[in-house]
Every structure is written in structure tokens, then in C-alpha cells.
Design a protein around this motif. Structure first.
Motif, PDB file in Angstrom:
ATOM      1  N   HIS A 356       0.796  -1.238   0.000  1.00 56.42           N
ATOM      2  CA  HIS A 356       0.000   0.000   0.000  1.00 56.42           C
ATOM      3  C   HIS A 356       0.817   1.271   0.000  1.00 56.42           C
ATOM      4  O   HIS A 356       0.237   2.360   0.052  1.00 56.42           O
ATOM      5  N   ASN A 463      -7.676   0.052  -6.437  1.00 56.89           N
ATOM      6  CA  ASN A 463      -8.603   0.120  -5.301  1.00 56.89           C
ATOM      7  C   ASN A 463     -10.016   0.499  -5.729  1.00 56.89           C
ATOM      8  O   ASN A 463     -10.242   0.981  -6.835  1.00 56.89           O
ATOM      9  N   GLU A 651       1.455   8.941  -3.647  1.00 60.40           N
ATOM     10  CA  GLU A 651       0.179   8.417  -3.147  1.00 60.40           C
ATOM     11  C   GLU A 651      -0.101   7.125  -3.898  1.00 60.40           C
ATOM     12  O   GLU A 651      -0.365   7.148  -5.101  1.00 60.40           O
ATOM     13  N   SER A 653      -2.573   5.038  -4.139  1.00 63.83           N
ATOM     14  CA  SER A 653      -3.827   5.048  -4.900  1.00 63.83           C
ATOM     15  C   SER A 653      -4.678   6.244  -4.508  1.00 63.83           C
ATOM     16  O   SER A 653      -4.999   7.117  -5.305  1.00 63.83           O
ATOM     17  N   GLY A 654      -5.027   6.286  -3.211  1.00 65.90           N
ATOM     18  CA  GLY A 654      -6.065   7.204  -2.778  1.00 65.90           C
ATOM     19  C   GLY A 654      -7.396   6.481  -2.957  1.00 65.90           C
ATOM     20  O   GLY A 654      -7.566   5.679  -3.889  1.00 65.90           O
TER      21      GLY A 654
HETATM   22  C1  8GP Z   1      -2.658   3.863   1.895  1.00 70.53           C
HETATM   23  C2  8GP Z   1      -2.113   4.653   0.722  1.00 70.53           C
HETATM   24  O1  8GP Z   1      -1.389   5.766   1.204  1.00 70.53           O
HETATM   25  C3  8GP Z   1      -3.277   5.122  -0.138  1.00 70.53           C
HETATM   26  O2  8GP Z   1      -2.796   5.782  -1.269  1.00 70.53           O
HETATM   27  C4  8GP Z   1      -4.115   3.920  -0.553  1.00 70.53           C
HETATM   28  O3  8GP Z   1      -5.267   4.350  -1.224  1.00 70.53           O
HETATM   29  C5  8GP Z   1      -4.528   3.120   0.671  1.00 70.53           C
HETATM   30  O4  8GP Z   1      -3.395   2.740   1.413  1.00 70.53           O
HETATM   31  C6  8GP Z   1      -5.294   1.877   0.321  1.00 70.53           C
HETATM   32  O5  8GP Z   1      -4.586   1.105  -0.588  1.00 70.53           O
HETATM   33  N1  8GP Z   1      -1.576   3.383   2.722  1.00 70.53           N
HETATM   34  C7  8GP Z   1      -1.741   3.297   4.040  1.00 70.53           C
HETATM   35  O6  8GP Z   1      -2.777   3.603   4.588  1.00 70.53           O
HETATM   36  C8  8GP Z   1      -0.615   2.760   4.770  1.00 70.53           C
HETATM   37  O7  8GP Z   1       0.408   2.478   4.216  1.00 70.53           O
HETATM   38  N2  8GP Z   1      -0.824   2.610   6.066  1.00 70.53           N
HETATM   39  C9  8GP Z   1       0.068   1.890   6.878  1.00 70.53           C
HETATM   40  C10 8GP Z   1       0.999   2.384   7.723  1.00 70.53           C
HETATM   41  C11 8GP Z   1      -0.303   1.974   8.304  1.00 70.53           C
END
Ligand code: 8GP
Length: 807
Positions: A356, A463, A651, A653-654
Motif C-alpha cells: 500500500h 482500489n 500516493e 492510490s487514494g
Molecule cells: C494507503 C495509501 O497511502 C493510499 O494511497 C491507498 O489508497 C490506501 O493505502 C489503500 O490502498 N496506505 C496506508 O494507509 C498505509 O500504508 N498505512 C500503513 C501504515 C499503516
């Protein structure tokens, strides 16, 4: 008590709710408080859910179906009552029943606590996936931790973020079922010895019990109800009576306290590695309990552990559950007597891993001595996997010493560390990114060498978001308008939203569409007036940036541009300015200094601008405290403009970007993450894209670029940066933002200055489009029409067919 005018089903339901209130809560209708009504309503509704739940389980069992297991340290599920009511199509009936009792459904829905067992995107994605799995009728379990304190509550003290514990279980949790019979032994530390028959025997020095708490996950139309199984830690021996009797009360309870600490709090970090031992303990605790549970179920239903990959697909949500790879290997080799190679085949065929984030600081690795001390048997297994992996790698052409070092599960540069991403990659048959660009970058950067070794393993799964929560439930006005225009099909298949496209050219429809948006804005304005004493003009552009606060997400770019706009309005009052409301919300990791400073800056800027009669209604700024799922559900339907302005390549995905566009907001964004795919779907004319591309960012970073280069070329930017740096917005502490602004001048790693002019120009293009209300309305309708592809049903369908083999 019930009014004679109520329908017969509503009257029956009302009496069922009162019956529950009396017999389960122990109160009568006169004494009941709102929380009692909430609990009584949930308990009553639950009866139907339980029946569907059992039926779902039986059906999967009878079919001998393969099950999906989604392992995630985070599930940001939010409130469940509206979700369950809406998916079961019982909203109107329950509202009517409660009304006969003098209870307002909307009011009790509002007091349900947000289950915030997650930080941000990754956790919310897991929640959307659980809903889609049930909606697609796929047998699935989510596995995670039942944190007593989830995501912290954010309070602003004089504009500074203060973190307070969020006690979501304070009134009990009517959704959960404790399963005392589903409890597992989870060990830590100790030593490993060899047994007479050549196997390994681990004797942990310490152990806790993992107890399951199940929450039903109701799919659309109640087709299927799946289980979210969250583990709670308990001491085997909750109290040492001898110690207690000897007067050592604290010592007698120490074991229980130590066990409880494991599942006490969610690590409130987003996209940053938490290097604490407790975090590794949490990861192993829930991985071990989950893998034991999965193996137990497989043996019970199917007998032979070697068929596990035919009946179970385990998805690792980022690397937090990656130790599961070693745990499954341990169970297979130490308890189920598989050879190492046979166990490895079963393991790889069972696991999939989703990445992610590419942020290097978020790539988990554990100091080897810590890993070895806590998990000595797993350390041996990691070494054995590594030996096998590196042997395979050495045979592949083009893999040299450098590549071997990068592929290794052990990072040997400096302090030796166990690399969890490499373990997850090696132990899975599928490794996926979460948007097309992100997946390509995975291949080129962090996983370049592993990708060379296993070129078929990395794949993309862009996503998605559940359109039930993020359209039907949060935006009933728009949903009703859509069903009047295109019928009900889109409720079952979001792809059918494309039928809306012709309505973009229908002026009468656009007018009704705009009226819905305006009503949502009025509702939000009313809420913010009550909550923060803000007065907002519902005819202004509602320009929104809500997400975790992080430098790469560039809330600071939004703020600097706000200051520039403020200056322009003051300098040129004669111009025809477009009224704007700029809303910010989001939490900062408690230890993230700059992120907290950015929150304070937003408040300082708001204070100054909102009080300036020279701008009046033309510009209003607010930082809304305590962003969470419920606040997002309120804000997103009311947004006109969605800010998705991360530095390109950062980023992954977002998903907020998808929620806004689905609700008819236009996006202003960079060519980053899923923005690119949103642009491809809604069309270039219906989105405002600006800024450097990934390649241009890399080129600039490599060429010695500094922010001052860009600042010197942009009078507007220079003015804004200088104003912030010199204390215009912080007269009480003029130096407060000097360091933050120096960061832009000296490094500008996130390309704020480099992208500023393009961003400001895009904002003026937004103003111009807003001035042409037909054109704006047309674009907004086309956004809704073309966002169906971003349903998490589509995403889950791809996982199901291409990774899990369950469709
Ligand atoms: C997030 C990404 O930053 C975001 O772009 C994406 O849409 C989302 O994951 C779902 O795929 N990443 C995180 O939330 C992440 O890496 N969190 C971990 C450290 C807790």
C-alpha cells in the motif's frame, strides 16, 4: 403506546424493540436513554442478521467452498447501524417503528460510536472490501485486532492537535459476539530444541490467549453475512492467587495487564514504520491466532492440510501480517509433519500480498536480535526460507551480488534486520499494488530485484470503494435522483451508472442535480455552524482536502495557495472573485512534528482570513477537528471540489478521490495514484490535472533543484511563503512557521514550490468553470456517471478471479 396509524409491520417491529429493551437492556420505554434505544434497535435487527449469518456459513460449508481470509491490522469500519439497515433495506420500516415510540432513528444513528480500528486508507479499504465480499456472496473472514482504544480523538487546543483516547466500547458493543471456545495459545520468546525424530520444538517463555470476537458483515440486500473476527488478548492465569493472598495485588494481576496491553491500542501511525517491540508482538499475536484458526477450520472441514490452497486464500494487507508466512510454515512443518519443501509449496500457493505504500519509512523491518528473541522458531524458518530463496536467485541470469543483497530477507547493511516486505513477497504467489502507476513503480523501485526473479508475481488491483456506504447511505438525495433518472439497476451494479451520461446534457436534470448538491451543502453548513460556530455561504465552491496529514499529501500546498489567493483578493478587490470555502480535516501521527504544525497553520490562516472584512464571503477557511469515517460521510456529499494534490509517485492510490467523484465533486489533482485512472474514466475535460509527472519529479530531485529556484520565479508564491515565514498569520509567535517555510526554500522534497504555479493556474481554471454553471454541472454529472468502475465490487471481483480463484 404505538400509534394506530403505523403500519402493521412497523407496529410489530416497535413491540419487538420494546421487548428487547425490557428483557435485554433491563429498562422500560420511560427510563430508556438514547443509548438504550440504540442498543435495543441493534439487538432487534441482529436477530435477522444472525439467521442470515448462520445460513451463509452453512451454505459455504455444504458447498465445500474455498474461503477468503483477509488479514489486516486495521479495519476502519465506522458506524454499522445505518450500513446494516440500508443493506437489509429496512431503513423506512425501522424509522417508522421507532417514530411510533417517539424515537428518531437519525438521532440514535448519530450516537453510535465510530469503530475506528484503523488509521487511514489501508484500514478503510479493508472495511470496503469486507462489505463487497459479502455483497458478492463470497465466503470470507476478516481477521484483525479488537483494539480497546482505536484511532485517537483529535481535539484542537488553540489550534494545536491534542490526542485523546477514543473509547468506542464505553457503552458495550451490541454488534460483537465473544467466542470463548475459539481461543488460541500464542507464545513469545523461549527456546527451540530438536526432538528425537529431527523436528523442532519451541518452548515459549511467555504465552497469552487469543479470544475471538465476531462481528457480522452484512452484504448488499443481505445476500450474505460474513465474519469479521477480531482477537482480544487474555492471560491464561488472570490472577495469581498466591501472590494476591500474600499482599502483592499488582504483581498478582501483572500477567493480565501485560496480556491486555497487546490489544489495548491501535498504533496511530500512518505510512510510517512503528519500530516498537509491542508492534511486533501485536503483529505476531493476531497472525498466529488467525493462522491457527484457519488451519483448524481446514482440518475440521477437509481433513488434509495439503489441500489448504484449494480451500483457503489468505490475503496479507500490507506487511503487518507478513509473519503469518513463517507461522504457517511452522504449523505445517512442526505440527503437520510436512517436509520443508512441501510446506513451502502450500504456503506460497495460499498467500497473496498487497502493498500500500512505497514510502521507504513505511517499509517494515525488524532488528534481527529483537525478532530472534521474540520469535526464535520463526527466525530459524526465516533463515531457511532465505537460503532457499537465495539459492533460486543465484540460478537466474542477471542476478548479481547487489541483487542478491536486495532480495535477501535479511538486510545486512548496518544493523541486521528482517525485511517483512521481502518475506511477504517470497511467501506469496501474488503481489499486488493498488493503482496502475503504483504497481509499475513497485516493479521499478522497491521490488525491482524480486520482480526480476519472479516476473509473473506482481499484478495490479486498482482500489475501489463500496457504493453502498459512499453513495447510497451518505447521499440519499443523490441516490434518489439517480433512481428516478436511470432506475434501480445501479444499486446492484455500479457499472450501470453509465446510463446517467446522457443526462449530463439535460438542463432540467442538471438543475435537480445541482439542487441536491446545494441541499447537501446547506446541511453541512448547518452542522459546521453548530459544531464550530462557522457561517458558510452554500453558494461558494466547497473546496475540500480531507485525509491524513502528511507532507507528501501536500495540505501545505493547499494552504500556501489559500494565502496567495487571500493576497490577490485583497490586492484586487475589483476583480470578479469566485466565493470559496476551503475545508481541511485530518489527523497527524502524534510524533509527526511538521504534520502537527501544518494543522496549526491551517487554524492560524483560518483565524486571520475569516475575520477579515476585506474578503468577507469570498474566502472562508476551516480546519474541522476529529476527522473520521462519519465526518467523511457528511462532508463528501457536500463537496464541489476534491483536492488530490500529492507529489506525483507518492500516493499509492487514494480512495477519498473516488468517494468525492462518485458524489459529483470535480477533482483537482496530480498525475498520481488512482487520479490517473479517474481521469481516464471521467475524461480529461471533467477533471483539473496539474503538476509534475513522476519522471519530472525524479528528474528534478536528481538535478539539484531547490525550492528557492521556483520561489524566485513566482511573485505570488514568494509573497505567500514570505508572509507565512514572517509571522503574518502567527503574530503571537512570528517565528512559528519559519522552519516550515525554510524547508520549502532549501529542499522542497515534495515539490511544493515546483508545482505551485501550475496548481494556482488550475485553481483559476476551476473558478472559470464554476462561472459557467452549465459546464460545471455537466462535468459533475459525468463524474458520477463514470465512477462506477471504482466500486470495490469490481476490485474484489478481480482479486477473486485473478488471485484467490474463488469466482
Ligand atoms: C494507503 C495509501 O497511502 C493510499 O494511497 C491507498 O489508497 C490506501 O493505502 C489503500 O490502498 N496506505 C496506508 O494507509 C498505509 O500504508 N498505512 C500503513 C501504515 C499503516
Amino acid at each position: 403506546m404505538t400509534e394506530p396509524t403505523a403500519s402493521a409491520p412497523a407496529r410489530a417491529l416497535a413491540s419487538a424493540i420494546v421487548d428487547t429493551l425490557v428483557h435485554r437492556i433491563g429498562k422500560d420505554a420511560q427510563a430508556a436513554r438514547p443509548h438504550d434505544w440504540l442498543a435495543a434497535t441493534i439487538f432487534t435487527l441482529r436477530n435477522e442478521i444472525i439467521e442470515r449469518w448462520m445460513e451463509s456459513t452453512k451454505r459455504a460449508h455444504a458447498a465445500g467452498a474455498k474461503r477468503v481470509y483477509y488479514l489486516s491490522l486495521e479495519f476502519l469500519i465506522g458506524r454499522l447501524l445505518r450500513d446494516a439497515l440500508s443493506n437489509l433495506r429496512h431503513n423506512d420500516e425501522v424509522a417508522e417503528a421507532l417514530a411510533t415510540l417517539g424515537v428518531d432513528l437519525a438521532e440514535i444513528e448519530e450516537i453510535e460510536p465510530d469503530a475506528a480500528l484503523g488509521n487511514g486508507g489501508l484500514g478503510r479499504l479493508a472495511a470496503c472490501f469486507m462489505e463487497s465480499l459479502a455483497s458478492l456472496d463470497l465466503p470470507a473472514y476478516g481477521y484483525g485486532i479488537r483494539y480497546v482504544n482505536g484511532m485517537f480523538r483529535q481535539r484542537l487546543d488553540d489550534g494545536w492537535q491534542v490526542e485523546l483516547p477514543e473509547n468506542w466500547l464505553a457503552h458495550g458493543n451490541p454488534w460483537e459476539f465473544e467466542r470463548r471456545e475459539s481461543a488460541y495459545f500464542v507464545g513469545f520468546g523461549g527456546e527451540v530444541t530438536a526432538t528425537a525424530d529431527g523436528r523442532s520444538h519451541w518452548s515459549p517463555a511467555e504465552a497469552v490467549e487469543a479470544v475471538a470476537y465476531d462481528t457480522p458483515m452484512v452484504g448488499w440486500r443481505g445476500k450474505r453475512v460474513n465474519t469479521l473476527r477480531l482477537w482480544n488478548a487474555r492471560a491464561f492465569d488472570p490472577i495469581k492467587l498466591d501472590q494476591f493472598n500474600a499482599g502483592d495485588f499488582e504483581g498478582a494481576l501483572a500477567g493480565q495487564t501485560r496480556a491486555e496491553t497487546l490489544t489495548r491500542v491501535l498504533y496511530p501511525n500512518d505510512s510510517t514504520a512503528a519500530g516498537q517491540e509491542l508492534r511486533l508482538r501485536q503483529e505476531y499475536f493476531f497472525s498466529s491466532a488467525s493462522i491457527q484458526d484457519i488451519v483448524r477450520r481446514h482440518i475440521q472441514y477437509f481433513g488434509d492440510i495439503r489441500t489448504l490452497p484449494d480451500k483457503a486464500a489468505i490475503q496479507l494487507n500490507d506487511t503487518h501480517p507478513a509473519v503469518s508466512v513463517a507461522e504457517l510454515m511452522r504449523l505445517l512443518t512442526d505440527f503437520h509433519e510436512l517436509s520443508f519443501d512441501a510446506a513451502w509449496d502450500v504456503t506460497r500457493a495460499t498467500f497473496g500480498y498487497t502493498n500500500h505504500t512505497l514510502l521507504p519509512e513505511a517499509l517494515e523491518s525488524w532488528p534481527l536480535p529483537l525478532f530472534e528473541r521474540l520469535l526464535p522458531r520463526h527466525m530459524q524458518i526465516v533463515y531457511a526460507i532465505n537460503a532457499k530463496l537465495l539459492r533460486e536467485a543465484a540460478k537466474v541470469e542477471g542476478i548479481d551480488g547487489r541483487a542478491i543483497a536486495a532480495i535477501s530477507l535479511i538486510d545486512e547493511g548496518g544493523e541486521r534486520r528482517v525485511r517483512m516486505a521481502n518475506l511477504a513477497f517470497a511467501g506469496s504467489h501474488s503481489v499486488n499494488g493498488v493503482a496502475a502507476l503504483h504497481t509499475e513503480l513497485m516493479k521499478k523501485t522497491v521490488f525491482a530485484d524480486l520482480h526480476h526473479l519472479y516476473p509473473d508475481r506482481i499484478n495490479n488491483k486498482t482500489n475501489g470503494i463500496t457504493p453502498r456506504r459512499w453513495l447510497q447511505q451518505c447521499n440519499p438525495g443523490l441516490t434518489n435522483l439517480l433512481s428516478e433518472a436511470i432506475g434501480e439497476d445501479f444499486r446492484d451494479d455500479a457499472a450501470k451508472l453509465t446510463a446517467l451520461a446522457p443526462f449530463a446534457d439535460d438542463a432540467a436534470f442538471r438543475e435537480r442535480f445541482a439542487a441536491v448538491k446545494r441541499a447537501n451543502k446547506v446541511a453541512l453548513a448547518d452542522y459546521l455552524k453548530d459544531a464550530m460556530g462557522l457561517r458558510l455561504n452554500p453558494d461558494a465552491i466547497f473546496d475540500v482536502q480531507i485525509k491524513r496529514i502528511h507532507e507528501y499529501k501536500r495540505q501545505l500546498l493547499g494552504l500556501v495557495e489559500t494565502v496567495a489567493l487571500y493576497d490577490q483578493i485583497r490586492s484586487h478587490p475589483e476583480r470578479d472573485w469566485t466565493p470559496r470555502v476551503k475545508l481541511f480535516a485530518g489527523k497527524a501521527a502524534s510524533s509527526y512534528h511538521n504534520a502537527k504544525l501544518i494543522i496549526k497553520l491551517a487554524g492560524d490562516i483560518a483565524k486571520r482570513i475569516n475575520a477579515d472584512p476585506a474578503v468577507g464571503d469570498l474566502l472562508k477557511v476551516a480546519f474541522v477537528p476529529n476527522y473520521n469515517v462519519s465526518l467523511a460521510e457528511r462532508i463528501i456529499p457536500a463537496a464541489d471540489l476534491s483536492e488530490q494534490i500529492s507529489t506525483a509517485g507518492m500516493e499509492a492510490s487514494g480512495t477519498g478521490n473516488m468517494k468525492f467523484a462518485l458524489n459529483g465533486a470535480l477533482t483537482i489533482g496530480t498525475l498520481d495514484g488512482a487520479n490517473i485512472e479517474i481521469k481516464d474514466h471521467v475524461g480529461d475535460a471533467n477533471i483539473f490535472i496539474f503538476g509534475l509527472t513522476v519522471d519530472e519529479v525524479a528528474e528534478k530531485r536528481g538535478s539539484g533543484y531547490r525550492g528557492t529556484d521556483a520561489i524566485d520565479r513566482s511573485a505570488e508564491l514568494a509573497q505567500a511563503v514570505n508572509a507565512i515565514a514572517s509571522g503574518v498569520f502567527s503574530p503571537d509567535d512570528p517565528a512559528r512557521y519559519r522552519g516550515l517555510m525554510d524547508g520549502i526554500r532549501d529542499h522542497d522534497w515534495f515539490m511544493l514550490a515546483a508545482d505551485f504555479d501550475a496548481y494556482a493556474a488550475a485553481q483559476r481554471a476551476v473558478d472559470a468553470r464554476w462561472g459557467m454553471s452549465d459546464a460545471w454541472g455537466r462535468s459533475a454529472v459525468l463524474n458520477v456517471a463514470n465512477m462506477g468502475w471504482f466500486s470495490s465490487d469490481r476490485t474484489i471481483g478481480e482479486y477473486a478471479r485473478q488471485i484467490w480463484g474463488v469466482m
